[in-house]
Design an enzyme around this catalytic site. Sequence first.
Site, mmCIF file in Angstrom:
data_model
loop_
_atom_site.group_PDB
_atom_site.id
_atom_site.type_symbol
_atom_site.label_atom_id
_atom_site.label_comp_id
_atom_site.label_asym_id
_atom_site.label_seq_id
_atom_site.Cartn_x
_atom_site.Cartn_y
_atom_site.Cartn_z
ATOM 1 N N ARG A 77 0.820 -1.208 0.000
ATOM 2 C CA ARG A 77 0.000 0.000 0.000
ATOM 3 C C ARG A 77 0.861 1.267 0.000
ATOM 4 O O ARG A 77 0.507 2.279 0.610
ATOM 5 C CB ARG A 77 -0.959 0.028 1.194
ATOM 6 C CG ARG A 77 -1.933 -1.132 1.232
ATOM 7 C CD ARG A 77 -2.814 -1.192 -0.007
ATOM 8 N NE ARG A 77 -3.601 -2.416 0.014
ATOM 9 C CZ ARG A 77 -3.223 -3.560 -0.573
ATOM 10 N NH1 ARG A 77 -2.092 -3.610 -1.253
ATOM 11 N NH2 ARG A 77 -3.976 -4.622 -0.510
ATOM 12 N N SER A 107 -11.597 0.318 2.919
ATOM 13 C CA SER A 107 -10.820 -0.016 4.115
ATOM 14 C C SER A 107 -10.191 1.247 4.682
ATOM 15 O O SER A 107 -9.382 1.887 4.009
ATOM 16 C CB SER A 107 -9.733 -1.030 3.770
ATOM 17 O OG SER A 107 -10.307 -2.220 3.263
ATOM 18 N N GLU A 138 -5.619 4.475 6.003
ATOM 19 C CA GLU A 138 -5.293 4.374 4.575
ATOM 20 C C GLU A 138 -5.602 5.667 3.829
ATOM 21 O O GLU A 138 -4.793 6.114 3.020
ATOM 22 C CB GLU A 138 -6.052 3.214 3.923
ATOM 23 C CG GLU A 138 -5.405 1.858 4.121
ATOM 24 C CD GLU A 138 -5.875 0.848 3.082
ATOM 25 O OE1 GLU A 138 -6.258 1.263 1.972
ATOM 26 O OE2 GLU A 138 -5.854 -0.353 3.376
#
Length: 380
Positions: A189, A268, A372
């Site tokens: 990520r 998420s 995130e």
Amino acid sequence: MSRGPWPRRDARGTDRTLVPVQELHDAPLAPLTTFRLGGPAARLVTATTDAEVVAAVRAADGWGSPRTESGGGTPLLVIGGGSNLVIGDQGFDGTALRIATTGFALDGTTLELAAGENWSDAVARTVEAGLAGIECLAGIPGSAGATPIQNVGAYGQEVCDTITEVVAYDRTSGETVTLSAAECAFTYRGSLFKQQPERYVVLRVRFALEDAGGLSAPIKYPETARALGVEAGDRVPAATARETVLRLRAGKGMVLDPADHDTWSAGSFFHNPILTDEAYAAFLARVQDRLGPDTAPPAYPAGDGRTKTSAAWLIDKAGFTKGYGTGPARISTKHTLALTNRGEATTEDLLALAREVVAGVHAAFGVTLVNEPVTVGVSL
């Protein structure tokens, strides 16, 4: 790293790059995000070509006008699909640049996408063409240009598996550059673009897909394999893999639906934590002390003596179950990893919930969750 052309200039050196086609002042930003949250931008520019994107960035950065040693210009916020943004209630006091470029070019197994292309639509088109490599990334909201920044991944695939090059505007040099996959420095990520968020503006992304006769790439993710009724490593028709992933995502509120507040989110909200061996041992002791000696949390090898565990599991076991909350911002009723706007929330409502979850998980398990989504004008 190869360098592309400068913006067009006449004989006097004046920048003749096309100007943006749309400019608004005191413009609402909430409608441009999947959270539907955030205050207005002092200035909103919508760019529909690469040249317009570059021109808008250069104007914000002060190229062509006197610049201070710190770079001059005005603050710049780049918006694609708005699926990974948390914008403060006060808005953004600068130029918000909405990238609305289009371009889908498929040559054999080579795919090039303009940054503004809808990612989920692009995935569908590659599957229709019988190609494999990104079919398990179906249904992810947002634009193609955002995918390399976050190294978007789900259900056993990451875009770094197929990206070959990223074309971007380098705000430091004032040039358009082409970065190889290695130069993008992809991590879980993360990427070079995330490490240096003020430097690059993604313009185009290039992929190498696979012609497997209409079949998918080997299925890696256990949940996907179970849903398909196959073993890990098997292939299935790419269309079947895509449809299955879409069903799985929809069941978790991860496919956008304006009528479903569980999808008024950024998907998420927290990264799955990656722990060192020492940190994982301490975490496991906390788990067994709290939940019993036979409890085994989700654990996946993450290389270099590290272990990845599940943020959703941590949140649930810390007491934040599906639907948690009584205010206008709550945990999704379908998935504990999604924080949602129930229709009347403010960004501060969302952040209060996020902070409560972070504090609760840390108190229970000693693990600090990291968000995130990109935060603008606010932080946890």
